[in-house]
Design an enzyme around this catalytic site. Structure first.
Site, PDB file in Angstrom:
ATOM      1  N   HIS A 133      36.769  -2.000 -29.356  1.00  0.00           N
ATOM      2  CA  HIS A 133      37.436  -0.830 -28.769  1.00  0.00           C
ATOM      3  C   HIS A 133      38.769  -0.484 -29.438  1.00  0.00           C
ATOM      4  O   HIS A 133      39.391   0.517 -29.069  1.00  0.00           O
ATOM      5  CB  HIS A 133      37.701  -1.056 -27.277  1.00  0.00           C
ATOM      6  CG  HIS A 133      36.467  -1.257 -26.454  1.00  0.00           C
ATOM      7  ND1 HIS A 133      35.422  -0.362 -26.449  1.00  0.00           N
ATOM      8  CD2 HIS A 133      36.121  -2.271 -25.604  1.00  0.00           C
ATOM      9  CE1 HIS A 133      34.479  -0.805 -25.618  1.00  0.00           C
ATOM     10  NE2 HIS A 133      34.880  -1.959 -25.100  1.00  0.00           N
ATOM     11  N   ASP A 169      26.655  -5.449 -26.593  1.00  0.00           N
ATOM     12  CA  ASP A 169      27.661  -5.585 -25.542  1.00  0.00           C
ATOM     13  C   ASP A 169      27.372  -4.562 -24.451  1.00  0.00           C
ATOM     14  O   ASP A 169      26.786  -3.505 -24.716  1.00  0.00           O
ATOM     15  CB  ASP A 169      29.030  -5.328 -26.178  1.00  0.00           C
ATOM     16  CG  ASP A 169      30.209  -5.678 -25.305  1.00  0.00           C
ATOM     17  OD1 ASP A 169      30.452  -4.946 -24.341  1.00  0.00           O
ATOM     18  OD2 ASP A 169      30.902  -6.660 -25.625  1.00  0.00           O
ATOM     19  N   HIS A 171      29.413  -2.618 -23.149  1.00  0.00           N
ATOM     20  CA  HIS A 171      30.288  -1.463 -23.329  1.00  0.00           C
ATOM     21  C   HIS A 171      30.038  -0.810 -24.694  1.00  0.00           C
ATOM     22  O   HIS A 171      29.758  -1.494 -25.681  1.00  0.00           O
ATOM     23  CB  HIS A 171      31.759  -1.884 -23.236  1.00  0.00           C
ATOM     24  CG  HIS A 171      32.125  -2.496 -21.927  1.00  0.00           C
ATOM     25  ND1 HIS A 171      31.856  -3.817 -21.625  1.00  0.00           N
ATOM     26  CD2 HIS A 171      32.754  -1.984 -20.833  1.00  0.00           C
ATOM     27  CE1 HIS A 171      32.288  -4.086 -20.407  1.00  0.00           C
ATOM     28  NE2 HIS A 171      32.837  -3.001 -19.903  1.00  0.00           N
ATOM     29  N   ASP A 252      28.606  -9.867 -21.920  1.00  0.00           N
ATOM     30  CA  ASP A 252      28.771  -9.184 -20.638  1.00  0.00           C
ATOM     31  C   ASP A 252      27.528  -8.413 -20.204  1.00  0.00           C
ATOM     32  O   ASP A 252      27.517  -7.830 -19.124  1.00  0.00           O
ATOM     33  CB  ASP A 252      29.997  -8.257 -20.655  1.00  0.00           C
ATOM     34  CG  ASP A 252      30.051  -7.339 -21.853  1.00  0.00           C
ATOM     35  OD1 ASP A 252      29.107  -7.342 -22.668  1.00  0.00           O
ATOM     36  OD2 ASP A 252      31.053  -6.610 -21.996  1.00  0.00           O
TER      37      ASP A 252
END
Length: 374
Positions: A133, A169, A171, A252
Protein backbone atom coordinates in the site's frame (compact mmCIF):
# COMPACT_ATOMS: atom_id res chain seq x y z
CA UNK A 1 21.79 -19.19 -10.39
CA UNK A 2 20.89 -19.88 -6.76
CA UNK A 3 21.38 -23.55 -5.96
CA UNK A 4 18.89 -23.56 -3.07
CA UNK A 5 16.04 -21.35 -1.84
CA UNK A 6 17.07 -18.50 0.46
CA UNK A 7 15.16 -17.01 3.41
CA UNK A 8 15.71 -13.31 4.10
CA UNK A 9 14.98 -12.25 7.68
CA UNK A 10 16.15 -10.00 10.49
CA UNK A 11 16.05 -9.70 14.26
CA UNK A 12 14.64 -6.16 13.95
CA UNK A 13 11.14 -7.64 13.80
CA UNK A 14 11.52 -9.32 17.18
CA UNK A 15 9.96 -7.01 19.74
CA UNK A 16 9.22 -4.24 17.24
CA UNK A 17 5.57 -3.21 17.33
CA UNK A 18 3.37 -0.52 15.86
CA UNK A 19 1.86 -0.05 19.33
CA UNK A 20 -0.18 -1.98 21.89
CA UNK A 21 -3.53 -1.40 20.16
CA UNK A 22 -2.37 -1.65 16.53
CA UNK A 23 -3.06 -4.81 14.48
CA UNK A 24 0.69 -5.11 13.92
CA UNK A 25 1.35 -5.52 17.63
CA UNK A 26 1.62 -9.29 17.05
CA UNK A 27 4.90 -11.10 16.29
CA UNK A 28 5.05 -12.40 12.74
CA UNK A 29 8.45 -12.72 11.06
CA UNK A 30 10.20 -13.70 14.29
CA UNK A 31 7.62 -16.48 14.76
CA UNK A 32 8.30 -17.81 11.26
CA UNK A 33 12.04 -17.74 11.87
CA UNK A 34 11.71 -19.48 15.24
CA UNK A 35 9.24 -22.08 14.01
CA UNK A 36 11.29 -22.86 10.90
CA UNK A 37 14.41 -23.33 13.02
CA UNK A 38 12.56 -25.46 15.56
CA UNK A 39 11.54 -27.76 12.71
CA UNK A 40 15.10 -27.96 11.40
CA UNK A 41 14.03 -26.22 8.20
CA UNK A 42 16.29 -23.15 8.34
CA UNK A 43 19.99 -24.06 8.28
CA UNK A 44 22.42 -21.12 8.42
CA UNK A 45 23.42 -21.61 4.78
CA UNK A 46 19.89 -20.72 3.66
CA UNK A 47 19.33 -17.73 5.94
CA UNK A 48 20.31 -14.24 4.75
CA UNK A 49 20.31 -11.35 7.19
CA UNK A 50 18.42 -8.51 5.58
CA UNK A 51 20.35 -5.30 4.95
CA UNK A 52 18.73 -1.97 5.69
CA UNK A 53 18.18 0.03 2.52
CA UNK A 54 20.00 3.33 2.47
CA UNK A 55 17.82 6.43 2.05
CA UNK A 56 19.31 7.20 -1.37
CA UNK A 57 18.56 3.69 -2.61
CA UNK A 58 14.89 4.10 -1.68
CA UNK A 59 14.67 7.12 -3.96
CA UNK A 60 14.51 4.78 -6.93
CA UNK A 61 10.74 5.04 -6.33
CA UNK A 62 10.04 7.03 -3.15
CA UNK A 63 10.45 10.80 -3.01
CA UNK A 64 13.44 12.29 -1.14
CA UNK A 65 11.12 14.49 0.93
CA UNK A 66 9.12 11.48 2.08
CA UNK A 67 12.20 9.45 3.03
CA UNK A 68 13.52 12.45 4.98
CA UNK A 69 10.16 12.81 6.75
CA UNK A 70 10.21 9.15 7.82
CA UNK A 71 13.72 9.48 9.22
CA UNK A 72 12.88 12.72 11.02
CA UNK A 73 9.74 11.17 12.53
CA UNK A 74 11.70 8.22 13.84
CA UNK A 75 14.31 10.51 15.38
CA UNK A 76 11.80 12.89 16.97
CA UNK A 77 9.06 10.33 17.68
CA UNK A 78 6.65 13.03 16.59
CA UNK A 79 5.29 14.56 13.39
CA UNK A 80 3.77 17.93 12.67
CA UNK A 81 0.21 18.33 11.46
CA UNK A 82 1.59 19.34 8.06
CA UNK A 83 3.71 16.18 7.77
CA UNK A 84 0.79 14.05 8.89
CA UNK A 85 -1.46 15.51 6.22
CA UNK A 86 1.13 15.39 3.44
CA UNK A 87 2.72 11.98 4.06
CA UNK A 88 0.03 10.20 6.14
CA UNK A 89 2.40 9.22 8.91
CA UNK A 90 1.57 9.72 12.56
CA UNK A 91 -1.98 8.46 11.95
CA UNK A 92 -3.80 5.59 13.65
CA UNK A 93 -3.01 3.28 10.73
CA UNK A 94 0.56 4.47 10.20
CA UNK A 95 1.71 5.50 13.65
CA UNK A 96 4.96 6.91 14.92
CA UNK A 97 6.89 4.12 16.65
CA UNK A 98 10.57 3.58 17.54
CA UNK A 99 11.62 1.69 14.37
CA UNK A 100 9.26 3.39 11.91
CA UNK A 101 12.04 4.04 9.38
CA UNK A 102 14.52 1.27 10.22
CA UNK A 103 11.94 -1.52 10.15
CA UNK A 104 10.43 -0.80 6.70
CA UNK A 105 13.88 0.12 5.37
CA UNK A 106 15.03 -3.36 6.42
CA UNK A 107 12.09 -5.00 4.63
CA UNK A 108 12.84 -2.87 1.59
CA UNK A 109 16.53 -3.72 1.77
CA UNK A 110 15.67 -7.41 1.82
CA UNK A 111 13.37 -7.06 -1.18
CA UNK A 112 15.97 -5.15 -3.18
CA UNK A 113 18.63 -7.71 -2.25
CA UNK A 114 16.26 -10.43 -3.43
CA UNK A 115 16.18 -8.84 -6.87
CA UNK A 116 19.97 -8.99 -7.01
CA UNK A 117 20.13 -12.57 -5.74
CA UNK A 118 17.64 -13.66 -8.40
CA UNK A 119 19.61 -12.13 -11.29
CA UNK A 120 20.40 -15.56 -12.75
CA UNK A 121 17.43 -17.49 -11.38
CA UNK A 122 16.31 -19.23 -8.22
CA UNK A 123 13.90 -18.84 -5.30
CA UNK A 124 13.95 -16.25 -2.50
CA UNK A 125 11.54 -15.89 0.42
CA UNK A 126 11.18 -12.61 2.32
CA UNK A 127 8.21 -12.91 4.70
CA UNK A 128 8.77 -9.39 6.04
CA UNK A 129 7.95 -8.03 2.60
CA UNK A 130 4.62 -7.46 0.90
CA UNK A 131 3.90 -3.88 2.03
CA UNK A 132 1.84 -3.19 -1.06
CA UNK A 133 0.00 0.00 0.00
CA UNK A 134 2.97 2.37 0.13
CA UNK A 135 3.03 5.22 -2.42
CA UNK A 136 6.00 7.29 -3.57
CA UNK A 137 5.17 10.19 -1.26
CA UNK A 138 2.96 8.72 1.45
CA UNK A 139 2.23 5.77 3.68
CA UNK A 140 -0.95 3.76 3.56
CA UNK A 141 -2.49 0.73 5.25
CA UNK A 142 0.39 0.06 7.69
CA UNK A 143 2.88 0.32 4.79
CA UNK A 144 5.54 3.04 4.96
CA UNK A 145 7.56 1.81 1.96
CA UNK A 146 6.52 -0.35 -0.98
CA UNK A 147 8.95 -3.25 -1.00
CA UNK A 148 7.15 -5.20 -3.79
CA UNK A 149 7.70 -2.26 -6.15
CA UNK A 150 11.29 -1.87 -4.99
CA UNK A 151 11.91 -5.60 -5.50
CA UNK A 152 10.53 -5.48 -9.03
CA UNK A 153 12.64 -2.44 -9.86
CA UNK A 154 15.64 -4.29 -8.45
CA UNK A 155 14.88 -7.22 -10.74
CA UNK A 156 14.70 -4.83 -13.67
CA UNK A 157 18.14 -3.48 -12.81
CA UNK A 158 19.45 -7.02 -13.13
CA UNK A 159 18.08 -7.23 -16.66
CA UNK A 160 14.88 -9.11 -15.77
CA UNK A 161 12.30 -7.76 -18.18
CA UNK A 162 8.95 -9.51 -17.90
CA UNK A 163 7.47 -9.78 -14.40
CA UNK A 164 4.21 -11.27 -13.13
CA UNK A 165 3.01 -9.97 -9.78
CA UNK A 166 0.37 -12.12 -8.07
CA UNK A 167 -1.26 -10.83 -4.88
CA UNK A 168 -3.57 -13.03 -2.78
CA UNK A 169 -3.71 -10.71 0.24
CA UNK A 170 -7.22 -9.82 1.37
CA UNK A 171 -6.55 -6.17 0.47
CA UNK A 172 -6.04 -4.71 -3.00
CA UNK A 173 -2.40 -3.73 -3.76
CA UNK A 174 -3.12 -0.14 -4.71
CA UNK A 175 0.50 1.00 -4.39
CA UNK A 176 1.85 -1.74 -6.66
CA UNK A 177 -0.88 -1.06 -9.22
CA UNK A 178 0.08 2.62 -9.18
CA UNK A 179 3.75 1.73 -9.63
CA UNK A 180 3.31 -0.38 -12.74
CA UNK A 181 0.12 0.90 -14.36
CA UNK A 182 0.42 0.73 -18.14
CA UNK A 183 3.71 -1.20 -18.05
CA UNK A 184 3.36 -3.82 -20.79
CA UNK A 185 6.21 -5.91 -19.38
CA UNK A 186 4.42 -6.28 -16.04
CA UNK A 187 1.16 -8.04 -15.33
CA UNK A 188 -0.58 -7.91 -11.98
CA UNK A 189 -3.24 -10.32 -10.74
CA UNK A 190 -4.95 -9.41 -7.48
CA UNK A 191 -7.57 -11.46 -5.65
CA UNK A 192 -8.97 -9.36 -2.81
CA UNK A 193 -12.09 -8.90 -0.71
CA UNK A 194 -14.59 -6.52 -2.26
CA UNK A 195 -15.41 -3.44 -0.19
CA UNK A 196 -12.39 -3.88 2.06
CA UNK A 197 -9.94 -1.01 2.53
CA UNK A 198 -8.54 0.62 0.35
CA UNK A 199 -11.74 -0.03 -1.65
CA UNK A 200 -9.90 -0.03 -4.97
CA UNK A 201 -9.33 -2.78 -7.53
CA UNK A 202 -12.73 -3.07 -9.19
CA UNK A 203 -13.04 -5.80 -11.79
CA UNK A 204 -13.24 -3.08 -14.46
CA UNK A 205 -9.97 -1.49 -13.26
CA UNK A 206 -7.32 -2.50 -15.79
CA UNK A 207 -4.54 -0.06 -14.73
CA UNK A 208 -3.71 0.78 -18.33
CA UNK A 209 -3.96 -2.86 -19.35
CA UNK A 210 -1.47 -4.23 -16.85
CA UNK A 211 -3.80 -5.40 -14.06
CA UNK A 212 -6.39 -8.14 -13.64
CA UNK A 213 -8.38 -7.33 -10.50
CA UNK A 214 -10.77 -9.83 -8.98
CA UNK A 215 -12.74 -8.53 -5.99
CA UNK A 216 -14.33 -11.51 -4.24
CA UNK A 217 -17.29 -11.70 -1.85
CA UNK A 218 -16.97 -12.36 1.85
CA UNK A 219 -16.55 -16.00 2.79
CA UNK A 220 -14.34 -16.96 -0.16
CA UNK A 221 -13.61 -20.67 0.24
CA UNK A 222 -10.92 -23.08 -0.95
CA UNK A 223 -13.08 -24.42 -3.79
CA UNK A 224 -13.62 -20.93 -5.17
CA UNK A 225 -9.93 -20.10 -4.84
CA UNK A 226 -8.99 -23.26 -6.74
CA UNK A 227 -11.27 -22.15 -9.57
CA UNK A 228 -9.71 -18.68 -9.53
CA UNK A 229 -6.26 -20.25 -9.74
CA UNK A 230 -7.21 -22.40 -12.72
CA UNK A 231 -9.34 -19.87 -14.62
CA UNK A 232 -7.51 -16.60 -13.91
CA UNK A 233 -4.14 -16.71 -12.17
CA UNK A 234 -2.52 -19.48 -14.20
CA UNK A 235 -3.83 -18.38 -17.62
CA UNK A 236 -2.76 -14.76 -17.07
CA UNK A 237 0.71 -15.68 -15.83
CA UNK A 238 1.25 -18.33 -18.51
CA UNK A 239 0.17 -15.95 -21.26
CA UNK A 240 2.55 -13.28 -19.99
CA UNK A 241 5.56 -15.66 -20.12
CA UNK A 242 7.34 -13.98 -17.20
CA UNK A 243 11.05 -13.99 -16.51
CA UNK A 244 10.19 -13.62 -12.80
CA UNK A 245 7.16 -14.09 -10.58
CA UNK A 246 6.59 -12.11 -7.40
CA UNK A 247 3.95 -13.67 -5.15
CA UNK A 248 2.53 -11.59 -2.29
CA UNK A 249 1.21 -14.24 0.09
CA UNK A 250 -0.75 -12.24 2.66
CA UNK A 251 -2.14 -14.37 5.48
CA UNK A 252 -5.15 -12.14 6.08
CA UNK A 253 -7.25 -14.14 3.61
CA UNK A 254 -7.22 -17.07 6.06
CA UNK A 255 -10.53 -17.45 7.89
CA UNK A 256 -9.36 -16.51 11.40
CA UNK A 257 -7.89 -13.15 10.44
CA UNK A 258 -9.48 -10.29 12.42
CA UNK A 259 -9.34 -7.63 9.68
CA UNK A 260 -10.95 -9.45 6.76
CA UNK A 261 -13.91 -11.70 6.12
CA UNK A 262 -12.61 -14.44 3.82
CA UNK A 263 -12.73 -18.13 4.70
CA UNK A 264 -9.68 -19.75 3.13
CA UNK A 265 -7.57 -22.41 4.78
CA UNK A 266 -3.83 -22.10 4.41
CA UNK A 267 -4.01 -24.93 1.85
CA UNK A 268 -5.30 -22.39 -0.68
CA UNK A 269 -2.14 -20.29 -0.47
CA UNK A 270 0.09 -23.35 -0.78
CA UNK A 271 -1.84 -24.52 -3.84
CA UNK A 272 -1.22 -21.17 -5.54
CA UNK A 273 2.47 -21.34 -4.64
CA UNK A 274 2.91 -24.86 -6.03
CA UNK A 275 1.18 -23.96 -9.28
CA UNK A 276 3.20 -20.78 -9.88
CA UNK A 277 6.63 -22.10 -9.02
CA UNK A 278 7.40 -23.86 -12.34
CA UNK A 279 6.16 -20.98 -14.51
CA UNK A 280 9.29 -18.77 -14.35
CA UNK A 281 13.00 -19.22 -13.65
CA UNK A 282 12.84 -16.70 -10.80
CA UNK A 283 10.41 -16.68 -7.88
CA UNK A 284 10.23 -14.16 -5.05
CA UNK A 285 7.67 -14.85 -2.32
CA UNK A 286 6.71 -12.03 0.05
CA UNK A 287 4.55 -11.93 3.16
CA UNK A 288 1.98 -9.15 3.45
CA UNK A 289 -1.09 -8.83 5.63
CA UNK A 290 -1.99 -11.15 8.46
CA UNK A 291 -2.97 -10.16 11.99
CA UNK A 292 -3.66 -13.41 13.82
CA UNK A 293 -0.25 -14.56 15.09
CA UNK A 294 -1.06 -18.28 14.81
CA UNK A 295 -2.52 -18.05 11.31
CA UNK A 296 0.46 -16.03 10.10
CA UNK A 297 3.11 -18.17 11.77
CA UNK A 298 1.65 -21.46 10.56
CA UNK A 299 1.01 -20.29 6.99
CA UNK A 300 4.28 -18.49 6.38
CA UNK A 301 6.30 -21.32 7.90
CA UNK A 302 4.42 -23.73 5.64
CA UNK A 303 5.33 -21.54 2.66
CA UNK A 304 9.01 -21.78 3.55
CA UNK A 305 8.71 -25.54 3.99
CA UNK A 306 7.16 -25.83 0.55
CA UNK A 307 9.88 -23.71 -1.05
CA UNK A 308 12.71 -25.52 0.74
CA UNK A 309 11.37 -29.01 0.06
CA UNK A 310 10.18 -30.04 3.53
CA UNK A 311 6.96 -31.88 4.34
CA UNK A 312 4.93 -30.70 7.30
CA UNK A 313 4.64 -33.34 10.02
CA UNK A 314 1.22 -34.54 11.12
CA UNK A 315 2.08 -33.37 14.62
CA UNK A 316 4.64 -30.69 15.38
CA UNK A 317 7.63 -31.70 17.51
CA UNK A 318 7.71 -30.33 21.05
CA UNK A 319 10.15 -27.49 20.32
CA UNK A 320 8.02 -26.21 17.44
CA UNK A 321 4.84 -26.58 19.46
CA UNK A 322 6.36 -24.44 22.20
CA UNK A 323 6.96 -21.59 19.72
CA UNK A 324 3.22 -21.49 19.01
CA UNK A 325 2.06 -22.01 22.61
CA UNK A 326 3.94 -18.98 23.92
CA UNK A 327 2.19 -16.64 21.46
CA UNK A 328 -0.60 -14.43 22.74
CA UNK A 329 -3.27 -12.33 21.03
CA UNK A 330 -4.41 -9.85 23.64
CA UNK A 331 -7.41 -7.71 22.92
CA UNK A 332 -8.94 -10.09 20.37
CA UNK A 333 -11.50 -12.85 20.79
CA UNK A 334 -9.31 -15.30 18.83
CA UNK A 335 -6.75 -15.08 21.62
CA UNK A 336 -9.12 -16.08 24.42
CA UNK A 337 -9.51 -19.77 23.63
CA UNK A 338 -7.34 -20.74 20.64
CA UNK A 339 -8.05 -24.23 19.27
CA UNK A 340 -5.54 -26.97 19.97
CA UNK A 341 -4.58 -27.50 16.32
CA UNK A 342 -3.10 -23.98 16.21
CA UNK A 343 -0.39 -25.30 18.53
CA UNK A 344 0.14 -28.79 17.13
CA UNK A 345 -0.10 -28.57 13.33
CA UNK A 346 0.90 -26.34 10.44
CA UNK A 347 -1.74 -27.31 7.90
CA UNK A 348 -5.43 -26.43 8.24
CA UNK A 349 -8.28 -28.71 7.34
CA UNK A 350 -9.58 -27.72 3.87
CA UNK A 351 -12.44 -25.25 3.77
CA UNK A 352 -14.35 -26.30 0.69
CA UNK A 353 -17.72 -24.92 -0.37
CA UNK A 354 -20.04 -23.89 -3.16
CA UNK A 355 -18.86 -21.67 -6.01
CA UNK A 356 -21.04 -18.57 -6.01
CA UNK A 357 -22.41 -16.77 -9.04
CA UNK A 358 -20.51 -13.54 -8.25
CA UNK A 359 -17.21 -15.43 -8.51
CA UNK A 360 -18.16 -17.15 -11.77
CA UNK A 361 -19.44 -13.94 -13.35
CA UNK A 362 -16.36 -11.87 -12.54
CA UNK A 363 -14.06 -14.65 -13.64
CA UNK A 364 -15.95 -14.72 -16.91
CA UNK A 365 -15.38 -11.00 -17.42
CA UNK A 366 -11.64 -11.30 -16.82
CA UNK A 367 -11.30 -14.47 -18.90
CA UNK A 368 -13.03 -12.75 -21.82
CA UNK A 369 -10.67 -9.79 -21.49
CA UNK A 370 -7.64 -12.07 -21.49
CA UNK A 371 -8.83 -13.90 -24.60
CA UNK A 372 -9.53 -10.61 -26.38
CA UNK A 373 -5.97 -9.48 -25.72
CA UNK A 374 -4.37 -12.51 -27.40
Amino acid sequence: MLTQPLFIGSEIYRGSSYGKKHPLRVPRVSTVMDLSRALGWLPPAQFVNSPRAKPKALEIWHSPDYIAALQAAEDAQHVSAETRARHRIGTLDNPVFPEMFRRPATSAGGAMLAGELLANGGVVYSPAGGTHHGFPDRAGGFCYLNDPVLAMLSLRRQGVQRIAYVDIDAHHPDGVEHGFAGDSDTVMVSVHEEGLWPRTGAVEDEAGGSAFNLPVPRGLNDTEMALILDRLILPVVTTHRPDAIVLQCGADAVEEDPLSHLSLSNNAHLRVLRALRPLAPRLLVLGGGGYNPWSVGRLWTSVWGELAGYEAPDRLPAQAETVLRVLSFEGNRHGRNPPEHWFTTLTDDPREGAIRNEVRTRLGQLTARLKASL
